[in-house]
Design a protein around this motif. Structure first.
Motif, PDB file in Angstrom:
ATOM      1  N   MET A   1       0.700  -1.296  -0.090  1.00 59.87           N
ATOM      2  CA  MET A   1      -0.094  -0.059   0.142  1.00 59.87           C
ATOM      3  C   MET A   1       0.793   1.226  -0.058  1.00 59.87           C
ATOM      4  SD  MET A   1      -3.183  -0.696   2.442  1.00 59.87           S
ATOM      5  CE  MET A   1      -2.472  -1.353   3.887  1.00 59.87           C
ATOM      6  N   GLU A   2       1.972   1.072   0.773  1.00 57.90           N
ATOM      7  CA  GLU A   2       2.625   2.161   0.820  1.00 57.90           C
ATOM      8  C   GLU A   2       3.329   2.806  -0.737  1.00 57.90           C
ATOM      9  OE1 GLU A   2       7.243   3.388   2.580  1.00 57.90           O
ATOM     10  OE2 GLU A   2       6.210   1.484   2.941  1.00 57.90           O
ATOM     11  N   ASN A   3       3.781   1.946  -1.411  1.00 60.07           N
ATOM     12  CA  ASN A   3       4.307   2.102  -3.040  1.00 60.07           C
ATOM     13  C   ASN A   3       3.146   2.598  -3.657  1.00 60.07           C
ATOM     14  OD1 ASN A   3       6.774   1.510  -2.185  1.00 60.07           O
ATOM     15  ND2 ASN A   3       6.603  -0.655  -2.686  1.00 60.07           N
ATOM     16  N   ILE A   4       1.862   2.062  -3.750  1.00 59.75           N
ATOM     17  CA  ILE A   4       0.795   2.610  -4.471  1.00 59.75           C
ATOM     18  C   ILE A   4       0.543   3.845  -4.183  1.00 59.75           C
ATOM     19  CG2 ILE A   4      -1.607   2.245  -4.987  1.00 59.75           C
ATOM     20  CD1 ILE A   4      -1.230  -0.917  -4.405  1.00 59.75           C
ATOM     21  N   ALA A   5       0.421   4.305  -2.744  1.00 60.30           N
ATOM     22  CA  ALA A   5       0.191   5.671  -2.494  1.00 60.30           C
ATOM     23  C   ALA A   5       1.077   6.730  -2.829  1.00 60.30           C
ATOM     24  CB  ALA A   5      -0.111   5.752  -0.908  1.00 60.30           C
TER      25      ALA A   5
ATOM     26  N   LEU B   1      -5.052   1.348  -4.516  1.00 63.22           N
ATOM     27  CA  LEU B   1      -5.030   1.575  -3.064  1.00 63.22           C
ATOM     28  C   LEU B   1      -6.164   1.394  -2.324  1.00 63.22           C
ATOM     29  CD1 LEU B   1      -2.946   2.861  -0.750  1.00 63.22           C
ATOM     30  CD2 LEU B   1      -3.967   5.043  -1.322  1.00 63.22           C
ATOM     31  N   ALA B   2      -7.379   1.578  -2.621  1.00 64.38           N
ATOM     32  CA  ALA B   2      -8.692   1.442  -2.096  1.00 64.38           C
ATOM     33  C   ALA B   2      -8.939  -0.116  -1.980  1.00 64.38           C
ATOM     34  CB  ALA B   2      -9.838   2.183  -2.819  1.00 64.38           C
ATOM     35  N   ILE B   3      -8.555  -0.778  -3.246  1.00 67.79           N
ATOM     36  CA  ILE B   3      -8.724  -2.196  -3.130  1.00 67.79           C
ATOM     37  C   ILE B   3      -8.131  -2.858  -2.366  1.00 67.79           C
ATOM     38  CG2 ILE B   3      -8.806  -4.108  -4.649  1.00 67.79           C
ATOM     39  CD1 ILE B   3      -9.813  -2.351  -6.896  1.00 67.79           C
ATOM     40  N   THR B   4      -6.780  -2.393  -2.193  1.00 72.82           N
ATOM     41  CA  THR B   4      -5.713  -3.358  -1.328  1.00 72.82           C
ATOM     42  C   THR B   4      -6.107  -3.103   0.198  1.00 72.82           C
ATOM     43  OG1 THR B   4      -4.071  -2.743  -2.998  1.00 72.82           O
ATOM     44  CG2 THR B   4      -3.190  -3.411  -0.952  1.00 72.82           C
ATOM     45  N   TRP B   5      -6.495  -1.695   0.503  1.00 69.06           N
ATOM     46  CA  TRP B   5      -6.690  -1.261   1.814  1.00 69.06           C
ATOM     47  C   TRP B   5      -8.002  -2.392   2.200  1.00 69.06           C
ATOM     48  CZ3 TRP B   5     -11.113   0.906   3.822  1.00 69.06           C
ATOM     49  CH2 TRP B   5     -11.392   1.223   5.022  1.00 69.06           C
TER      50      TRP B   5
ATOM     51  N   LEU C   1     -11.240   7.304   0.257  1.00 72.68           N
ATOM     52  CA  LEU C   1     -12.359   7.408  -0.257  1.00 72.68           C
ATOM     53  C   LEU C   1     -12.210   8.978  -0.962  1.00 72.68           C
ATOM     54  CD1 LEU C   1     -15.612   7.232  -0.851  1.00 72.68           C
ATOM     55  CD2 LEU C   1     -15.675   8.645   1.266  1.00 72.68           C
ATOM     56  N   ILE C   2     -11.630   9.908  -0.258  1.00 72.17           N
ATOM     57  CA  ILE C   2     -11.332  11.224  -0.625  1.00 72.17           C
ATOM     58  C   ILE C   2     -10.333  11.404  -1.735  1.00 72.17           C
ATOM     59  CG2 ILE C   2     -10.912  13.610  -0.113  1.00 72.17           C
ATOM     60  CD1 ILE C   2     -13.519  12.439   1.043  1.00 72.17           C
ATOM     61  N   VAL C   3      -9.345  10.505  -1.645  1.00 73.91           N
ATOM     62  CA  VAL C   3      -8.040  10.596  -2.807  1.00 73.91           C
ATOM     63  C   VAL C   3      -8.481  10.192  -3.912  1.00 73.91           C
ATOM     64  CG1 VAL C   3      -7.025   8.391  -2.304  1.00 73.91           C
ATOM     65  CG2 VAL C   3      -5.662  10.409  -2.886  1.00 73.91           C
ATOM     66  N   PHE C   4      -9.439   9.159  -3.774  1.00 74.33           N
ATOM     67  CA  PHE C   4     -10.232   8.659  -5.079  1.00 74.33           C
ATOM     68  C   PHE C   4     -10.925   9.778  -5.664  1.00 74.33           C
ATOM     69  CE2 PHE C   4     -13.911   6.988  -7.146  1.00 74.33           C
ATOM     70  CZ  PHE C   4     -13.193   5.992  -8.400  1.00 74.33           C
ATOM     71  N   ALA C   5     -11.719  10.684  -5.021  1.00 74.16           N
ATOM     72  CA  ALA C   5     -12.561  11.427  -5.610  1.00 74.16           C
ATOM     73  C   ALA C   5     -11.612  12.612  -6.075  1.00 74.16           C
ATOM     74  CB  ALA C   5     -13.498  12.277  -4.708  1.00 74.16           C
ATOM     75  N   VAL C   6     -10.571  13.140  -5.611  1.00 75.05           N
ATOM     76  CA  VAL C   6      -9.889  14.265  -6.217  1.00 75.05           C
ATOM     77  C   VAL C   6      -8.969  13.981  -7.271  1.00 75.05           C
ATOM     78  CG1 VAL C   6     -10.030  15.570  -3.892  1.00 75.05           C
ATOM     79  CG2 VAL C   6      -7.933  14.045  -4.658  1.00 75.05           C
TER      80      VAL C   6
END
Length: 479
Positions: free
Chosen positions: A1-5, A45-49, A80-85
């Motif tokens: 997740m760290e690398n994806i973020a 990132l959302a799917i992994t989390w 949620l918010i990072v996906f939207a922006v």
């Protein structure tokens, strides 16, 4: 997740360098490519989390001694918010490629490489701010968004747009003083910039830090007395207005306030009282300023100010112990980004095809431009909170929480009644302009409208769908 973020943050910055150096004819394609890669990263990132059991994770990436300077927080709110922006950044880049052309009747202009490079920087900065686990990280990206907004608001390089850009930069930078104060005070008290350290502060120190963050939030999210930059910022290209002033920049303030409340443990009630008071003052002021507006973008600017007041109201009510109010505020950030982006891009489409966005010159939109008329209708219904659109599912938990808590806090009852009156009145005002512009015989500007490019139509359709569906996504994701 760290690398994806990290990819979600760094890919737009890398793309901005490449896009800025690329030939003008390829810049829009490169911008869309890098925005798409970043969007895929946020989805992964959302799917992994989610697949790892929805467990909140914090990564400490940059430290000095025992002090954490920068890290990443991955939880239900940041994902949620990072996906939207980021995804809205992608939609705006696609829309911009069709809007910034010589065929635009109001602003005939071929988009330059710097426009697309700055848009990518803004996307990366927003991703960085949302995922940051420290006040120092938030402050860094807070200032980057301010610089990008200055450059994009003044993009046309006209005297009025340059003045508006400077006003936005100065006011939001003054607001940043609150975040500098909060970061410095937090470090002095705890020896770290980590947001989780807010919970370790004593009463007075916690109050000072939270007020500093709240002041910074008022500036970015255009609340009284730091609101005056937003209406003038409508001098920017309309896709910029859609992104900066619906989906991203104005959401910086409410997001950092929400993140602080989430991290600080027990919140002093004075924060909630001041937050509610200023939200209501701004809400009433914003509605009054609706009334003289005939420029659709300026009307939407004041609408944005009032919608952000609702978010501050929800978050401030959560200080008194309401989980429903807090989750409603987060859902409001997510839902409003899609609905208001739709409305701004409807305004941009009218500007592109009809050569004007002045409401008295527009009539009969539905007959000549049915998709734009439908978009106008759905956006108006969504932002004013009419079911089954996403705005209703943002406002309902806010009103439900406020009226429920009025049993223990009597003063909340008149506050919620005032907010309810404003909500109904704003619906009436948008309904008035809908009746004046969408049905009927086409005006000259609408009758002679040029065709809407396919890319712009596609973005409008996606946003129309999201104005129906985003509330269900938010409710499911927030649990």
């Amino acid at each position: 997740m760290e690398n994806i973020a990290l990819a979600a943050i760094l890919v737009p910055f890398i793309g901005a360098i490449i896009t800025g150096l690329a030939p003008q004819r390829t810049a829009k394609w490169l911008c869309t490519l890098f925005a798409a890669i970043a969007s895929i990263a946020t989805l992964l990132l959302a799917i992994t989390w989610f697949s790892h059991g929805r467990t909140d994770v914090t990564y400490e990436l940059v430290s000095f001694g025992r002090s954490v300077l920068f890290g990443l927080t991955i939880d239900r709110i940041s994902t949620l918010i990072v996906f939207a922006v980021v995804v809205l950044g992608l939609l705006v880049s696609v829309y911009s490629g069709a809007y910034l052309t010589k065929e635009n009747r109001e602003h005939p202009h071929e988009g330059q490489s710097r426009y697309y490079a700055l848009l990518l920087v803004f996307i990366g900065a927003m991703a960085g701010l949302v995922l940051s686990s420290t006040l120092a990280g938030q402050l860094l990206f807070f200032e980057i968004t301010g610089g990008c907004s200055w450059a994009l608001i003044g993009y046309y390089q006209k005297p009025k747009s340059l003045r508006s850009a400077l006003k936005a930069l100065l006011i939001t930078h003054v607001a940043a003083i609150g975040l500098y104060l909060a970061a410095a005070w937090l470090f002095a008290e705890t020896g770290t910039f980590s947001l989780t350290a807010l919970a370790d502060l004593n009463g007075d120190a916690k109050t000072i830090v939270l007020f500093g963050i709240l002041f910074a939030a008022w500036g970015k999210s255009a609340q009284l007395p730091l609101h005056v930059w937003l209406p003038d910022a409508m001098e920017a290209p309309t896709p910029v207005s859609a992104y900066l002033h619906a989906a991203s920049m104005v959401k910086v303030g409410v997001y950092i306030f929400a993140r602080a409340l989430m991290s600080a443990g027990e919140i002093p009630e004075i924060i909630g009282i001041v937050g509610v008071t200023m939200a209501m003052i701004t809400l009433i002021y914003g509605f009054i300023m609706y009334l003289p507006q005939t420029d659709l973008k300026r009307l939407l600017a004041y609408s944005t100010i009032t919608q952000l007041s609702y978010i501050f109201l929800a978050l401030s009510l959560s200080v008194f112990g309401s989980r429903m109010a807090f989750d409603g505020g987060i859902a409001y950030i997510f839902n409003h980004a899609f609905a208001k982006s739709l409305f701004f891009l409807v305004a941009g489409t009218l500007s592109y095809s009809c050569g004007t966005r002045m409401l008295p010159k527009l009539r009969g939109i539905m007959r000549c431009m049915p998709l734009v008329g439908i978009g106008f209708c759905i956006a108006a219904l969504a932002i004013t909170g009419i079911p089954p659109f996403n705005g209703f599912f943002s406002k309902f938990p806010l009103f439900a929480a406020g009226f429920a808590m009025s049993a223990d806090h009597w003063w909340m009852m008149p506050v919620m009644i005032l907010a309810l009156i404003e909500s109904v009145a704003s619906f009436g005002w948008f309904l008035y302009w809908f009746g004046k512009t969408v049905p009927g015989e086409p005006s000259e500007a609408v009758a002679t409208a040029s065709p809407v490019p396919v890319a712009m139509q596609g973005v409008l359709i996606i946003l129309i769908v999201m104005s129906l569906c985003s509330s269900f996504i938010a409710a499911w994701w927030l649990g």
